[in-house]
Design a protein around this motif. Structure first.
Motif, PDB file in Angstrom:
ATOM      1  N   HIS A 131       0.150   4.498   0.065  1.00 43.76           N
ATOM      2  CA  HIS A 131      -0.203   5.545   1.023  1.00 43.76           C
ATOM      3  C   HIS A 131       0.215   5.164   2.442  1.00 43.76           C
ATOM      4  O   HIS A 131       0.595   6.031   3.227  1.00 43.76           O
ATOM      5  CB  HIS A 131      -1.714   5.818   0.979  1.00 43.76           C
ATOM      6  CG  HIS A 131      -2.142   6.468  -0.290  1.00 43.76           C
ATOM      7  ND1 HIS A 131      -3.407   6.356  -0.805  1.00 43.76           N
ATOM      8  CD2 HIS A 131      -1.450   7.226  -1.156  1.00 43.76           C
ATOM      9  CE1 HIS A 131      -3.486   7.026  -1.929  1.00 43.76           C
ATOM     10  NE2 HIS A 131      -2.303   7.564  -2.179  1.00 43.76           N
ATOM     11  N   LEU A 132       0.134   3.890   2.708  1.00 41.91           N
ATOM     12  CA  LEU A 132       0.544   3.433   4.041  1.00 41.91           C
ATOM     13  C   LEU A 132       2.064   3.600   4.197  1.00 41.91           C
ATOM     14  O   LEU A 132       2.543   4.024   5.262  1.00 41.91           O
ATOM     15  CB  LEU A 132       0.132   1.980   4.237  1.00 41.91           C
ATOM     16  CG  LEU A 132      -0.037   1.560   5.696  1.00 41.91           C
ATOM     17  CD1 LEU A 132      -1.287   2.174   6.295  1.00 41.91           C
ATOM     18  CD2 LEU A 132      -0.103   0.043   5.831  1.00 41.91           C
ATOM     19  N   LYS A 180      -2.733  -3.354  12.136  1.00 45.00           N
ATOM     20  CA  LYS A 180      -2.778  -1.981  11.616  1.00 45.00           C
ATOM     21  C   LYS A 180      -3.911  -1.193  12.250  1.00 45.00           C
ATOM     22  O   LYS A 180      -5.027  -1.709  12.442  1.00 45.00           O
ATOM     23  CB  LYS A 180      -2.981  -2.016  10.094  1.00 45.00           C
ATOM     24  CG  LYS A 180      -1.735  -2.390   9.344  1.00 45.00           C
ATOM     25  CD  LYS A 180      -1.983  -2.447   7.841  1.00 45.00           C
ATOM     26  CE  LYS A 180      -0.724  -2.893   7.129  1.00 45.00           C
ATOM     27  NZ  LYS A 180      -0.963  -3.162   5.703  1.00 45.00           N
ATOM     28  N   LYS A 211       6.561   9.211   6.784  1.00 49.75           N
ATOM     29  CA  LYS A 211       6.400  10.550   7.359  1.00 49.75           C
ATOM     30  C   LYS A 211       6.510  10.500   8.875  1.00 49.75           C
ATOM     31  O   LYS A 211       7.268  11.279   9.491  1.00 49.75           O
ATOM     32  CB  LYS A 211       5.025  11.131   6.991  1.00 49.75           C
ATOM     33  CG  LYS A 211       4.868  11.558   5.577  1.00 49.75           C
ATOM     34  CD  LYS A 211       5.293  13.000   5.425  1.00 49.75           C
ATOM     35  CE  LYS A 211       5.009  13.509   4.033  1.00 49.75           C
ATOM     36  NZ  LYS A 211       5.658  14.807   3.795  1.00 49.75           N
ATOM     37  N   LEU A 230       3.836   5.784   2.725  1.00 51.79           N
ATOM     38  CA  LEU A 230       4.040   7.227   2.847  1.00 51.79           C
ATOM     39  C   LEU A 230       3.750   7.668   4.281  1.00 51.79           C
ATOM     40  O   LEU A 230       4.522   8.439   4.866  1.00 51.79           O
ATOM     41  CB  LEU A 230       3.122   7.957   1.866  1.00 51.79           C
ATOM     42  CG  LEU A 230       3.200   9.488   1.888  1.00 51.79           C
ATOM     43  CD1 LEU A 230       4.601   9.958   1.508  1.00 51.79           C
ATOM     44  CD2 LEU A 230       2.162  10.116   0.959  1.00 51.79           C
ATOM     45  N   LEU A 231       2.665   7.196   4.859  1.00 52.03           N
ATOM     46  CA  LEU A 231       2.290   7.571   6.230  1.00 52.03           C
ATOM     47  C   LEU A 231       3.384   7.177   7.204  1.00 52.03           C
ATOM     48  O   LEU A 231       3.853   8.006   8.004  1.00 52.03           O
ATOM     49  CB  LEU A 231       0.966   6.893   6.599  1.00 52.03           C
ATOM     50  CG  LEU A 231       0.534   7.005   8.055  1.00 52.03           C
ATOM     51  CD1 LEU A 231       0.204   8.439   8.433  1.00 52.03           C
ATOM     52  CD2 LEU A 231      -0.680   6.103   8.351  1.00 52.03           C
ATOM     53  N   TYR A 232       3.806   5.911   7.121  1.00 53.75           N
ATOM     54  CA  TYR A 232       4.814   5.412   8.054  1.00 53.75           C
ATOM     55  C   TYR A 232       6.135   6.170   7.864  1.00 53.75           C
ATOM     56  O   TYR A 232       6.845   6.493   8.825  1.00 53.75           O
ATOM     57  CB  TYR A 232       5.037   3.909   7.865  1.00 53.75           C
ATOM     58  CG  TYR A 232       3.928   3.026   8.417  1.00 53.75           C
ATOM     59  CD1 TYR A 232       3.983   1.639   8.284  1.00 53.75           C
ATOM     60  CD2 TYR A 232       2.816   3.549   9.075  1.00 53.75           C
ATOM     61  CE1 TYR A 232       2.986   0.824   8.781  1.00 53.75           C
ATOM     62  CE2 TYR A 232       1.805   2.747   9.564  1.00 53.75           C
ATOM     63  CZ  TYR A 232       1.904   1.370   9.417  1.00 53.75           C
ATOM     64  OH  TYR A 232       0.903   0.548   9.901  1.00 53.75           O
ATOM     65  N   GLU A 290       0.850  -1.198   0.000  1.00 54.89           N
ATOM     66  CA  GLU A 290       0.000   0.000   0.000  1.00 54.89           C
ATOM     67  C   GLU A 290       0.885   1.248   0.000  1.00 54.89           C
ATOM     68  O   GLU A 290       1.576   1.529   0.992  1.00 54.89           O
ATOM     69  CB  GLU A 290      -0.902   0.015   1.246  1.00 54.89           C
ATOM     70  CG  GLU A 290      -1.968  -1.068   1.247  1.00 54.89           C
ATOM     71  CD  GLU A 290      -3.231  -0.631   0.538  1.00 54.89           C
ATOM     72  OE1 GLU A 290      -3.431   0.582   0.321  1.00 54.89           O
ATOM     73  OE2 GLU A 290      -4.031  -1.517   0.165  1.00 54.89           O
TER      74      GLU A 290
END
Lengths: 591, 117
Positions: free
Chosen positions: B12-13, B100, B19, B15-17, B10
């Protein structure tokens, strides 16, 4: 009238008779008008049992003393021209042999108009007579059997069948015994068990009953039909004496012997029976009786015992044979009736099993549906988790790192809603995890207690603790233990969450033969009733999505297990919430 | 500061982690496929790997086995949307298993614990 055309003297007459009739297969004899025998041929002598070589003439009385057919009494009339004709006249001849004969006797005229004596022609019909009697007996027994068979074929009830059989044995139109008893084999206890008795218990009773029966002038068939239609209770005293009486088959009694040997026994007193038989004979109140085994295709079904205890009439050998024949034919009816009872019993068992199978199949189908729903919801829940993590994760990150700017209110909302969605997923995944557990028998009160413990572990410290008053143990339900635990927990949790501390929540269990029930009740002050009603309406009609889904899942779980839930006692001071499940009846265990 | 590898299909996931972990002071690498992840594990000196389990054609548990074969002492934290794999004994090779959630704090806390050892 028998005439000769020429004068013949006595001596030559006898010689003439001997010459013409001496070797005839028919019997002839001639007495002169003084009643003295002048001639008897060889056949005639054999029939009467007469020794021709014996010295001296025989008189008419000598012969009459043997054949007893009224010759001496009617001698004068026969001489006067009358004839004597008898068919199948029976007597025992001089040699002790039973004889049935036809006799034709007429006057004999030696010369025109002169009566010389009487002349008789005799024919031995003993064989044909015996056959005829045998045939008549057979016809008779067949008639009795036919009428009894017709009567028993109209009923399958074992008591009716036995009663009809014994009426056949005792009725005057049947075998004509005074009393009859019927015992059936009890294989489980290895004994003969008394089932039915027909007949008077005393001579006084006999007079009353037999005269009543005689006045009816009914055939056997009519008598049997009358019994089946009216279902008369019969003669209770004799019947009560025998019913339930057990004669062990492992004892050396005449009754056990008759059954084991499969042969009819004519008991003539105590001398010829074992002492072990005497107590039973005392109870029957008779020393003379016939014991006929009832055997069908090698299966020993029981015994018929018949006697003439009331009249004391001797039981003839022919009656003994008749009873055995009758017992053999009755065996089929008895066996059919016993099989019918077994068939009825099996049919009832099958019907019950079918009903349980149908219930079980319904439950399996529901369980399968629940399992499919569980799998589906699990897939959906997991698929939703990633997006929610991303959405909520970024919102939270922006809030925690100060990147929210002026959007913190909205970001808080986003984060809160993703938390709520994750909570729903958590509950749904709990349910889907539960779907994989195989079904089994569960003790209801114990399961409720575990759900209560789970509830306590989830409660906040500040919340008022509910009370748990379990009922007696022993109520078994069938289903998925995890799903049901989850459902019960949800009902308790929703109630506690919606209830304020003014109310005391009380959880109880109870069961009857059909249902196990959990009740969530409330106690408190009067003014809290409104709050309770509001609590219950919120549980069932919650506006918040999470609770509604939990309620739906819990409720559907209960329904899929054949149970029900709802609110009761609405008119009462404090209505309560109940959840009930069917008691497990021992259906086949499918996982 | 630790060097963390995020393995998840994923985007976006990841990217989130990335960040969140970067802001927490860690150096973050990421891989979308098993092949990419294996290359990074082999080539880089990593302090911890955050590994998803269901990644399309890639089986995260098989990947875990291969990571451990390459570098037995490399800590791996399994991070999946599915909790069912917790019962799978293959997951016992991992340091931890975190489901998650939008609340990433438990994952961050675990990473810091593992790295600190």
């Amino acid at each position: 009238m028998i005439e000769t055309t020429s004068p013949v003297n006595t001596g030559s007459r006898a010689a003439l008779f001997e010459a013409h009739l001496g070797r005839s297969p028919l019997g002839f004899f001639y007495f002169n008008n003084r009643g003295q025998m002048e001639f008897i041929n060889r056949s005639g002598a054999e029939i009467i049992g007469w020794d021709k070589s014996a010295a001296g003439p025989a008189s008419l009385q000598d012969v009459e003393d043997i054949i007893h057919c009224g010759l001496t009494g009617r001698f004068g009339q026969i001489l006067g021209g009358e004839s004597l004709e008898l068919s199948e006249h029976q007597f025992v001849n001089r040699q002790g042999r039973f004889v049935a004969m036809n006799i034709y006797c007429n006057s004999f005229y030696a010369e025109a108009g002169v009566t010389a004596g009487i002349f008789a022609l005799i024919l031995d019909v003993t064989d044909s007579y015996r056959k005829k009697v045998r045939l008549e007996e057979t016809n008779y027994i067949l008639s009795v059997i036919s009428q009894v068979s017709e009567a028993v074929s109209s009923t399958a009830d074992i008591d009716d069948v036995l009663r009809v059989i014994l009426i056949g044995v005792t009725a005057q139109q049947g075998l004509g015994f005074n009393r009859a008893f019927l015992f059936l084999v009890n294989n489980a206890e290895n004994c003969l068990e008394g089932k039915m008795a027909v007949g008077p218990a005393s001579p006084e009773e006999a007079v009353e009953v037999w005269s009543r029966l005689a006045n009816k002038h009914k055939t056997l068939a009519e008598l049997l039909n009358e019994y089946l239609v009216s279902q008369e209770s019969g003669l209770p005293r004799l019947h009560h004496n025998i019913q339930g009486w057990k004669i062990p088959l492992n004892e050396n009694t005449i009754f056990a012997q008759a059954l084991h040997d499969g042969k009819v026994i004519n008991i003539r007193g105590r001398d010829n029976v074992t002492p072990e038989s005497w107590p039973a004979m005392d109870r029957l109140g008779a020393d003379y009786m016939v014991v006929a085994p009832v055997i069908s295709k090698g299966n020993r079904l029981g015994l018929i015992i018949a006697d003439n205890q009331i009249t004391g009439r001797r039981i003839a050998d022919s009656q003994v044979e008749l009873l055995q024949t009758f017992a053999n034919h009755s065996a089929v009816a008895v066996e059919r009736s016993q099989l019918y009872d077994k068939v009825l019993e099996r049919a009832e068992e099958l019907a019950e099993k079918n009903r349980q199978l149908a219930l079980s199949q319904e439950q399996i189908i529901r369980s399968e549906k629940m399992a499919v729903i569980g799998e589906l919801t699990s897939s959906i829940a997991h698929e939703l988790r990633n997006p929610l993590t991303v959405i909520g994760g970024f919102a939270n990150m922006m809030l925690t790192t100060g990147e929210a700017g002026g959007n913190s209110e909205y970001l808080n909302i986003i984060y809160a809603e993703t938390q709520r969605a994750e909570s729903v997923i958590h509950q749904v995944l709990d349910f889907s995890r539960a779907s994989r557990t195989p079904n089994c028998e569960i003790e209801f009160t114990q399961m409720t207690a575990k759900a209560f413990e789970h509830l306590l572990s989830k409660m906040r410290f500040s919340q008022r603790r509910p009370r748990f008053n379990p009922g007696p143990a022993g109520a078994m339900v069938w289903g998925n233990p995890d799903q049901l635990h989850h459902a019960l927990f949800q009902f308790m949790w929703l109630t506690v969450e919606e209830t304020t501390d003014e109310c005391q929540v009380e959880i109880t269990t109870a069961f009857d033969k059909d249902r196990a029930k959990m009740t969530i009740g409330f106690t408190g002050c009067d003014h809290t009733r409104t709050k309770v009603v509001k609590t219950l309406s919120q549980i069932f009609g919650s506006t918040t999505g999470t609770q509604k889904l939990s309620m739906l899942v819990a409720g559907e779980t209960v329904r899929c297990h054949g149970g029900n839930y709802g609110v009761e006692g609405v008119e009462a001071n404090f209505p309560s919430l109940y959840v009930e499940l069917p008691i497990y009846q021992g259906v086949n265990k499918n996982g | 500061m630790a060097k963390v590898l995020i393995v998840d299909d994923e985007a976006h996931l990841r990217l989130l982690y990335k960040k969140v972990l970067t802001k927490d002071g860690h150096q973050v690498l990421d891989a979308a496929t098993g092949e990419e992840a294996l290359r990074l594990v082999e080539q880089e000196t990593l302090d911890v790997v955050i590994l998803d389990i269901e990644m399309g054609d890639t089986d995260g548990l098989e990947l875990l086995k291969r990571f451990k074969a390459l570098k037995p002492k490399l800590p791996v934290i399994l991070n999946s949307a599915y909790s069912i794999y917790m019962a799978d004994f293959k997951t016992w090779m991992a340091e931890d298993y975190i489901v998650k959630s939008s609340d990433i704090q438990p994952l961050l806390k675990k990473i810091n614990e593992v790295v600190a050892i």
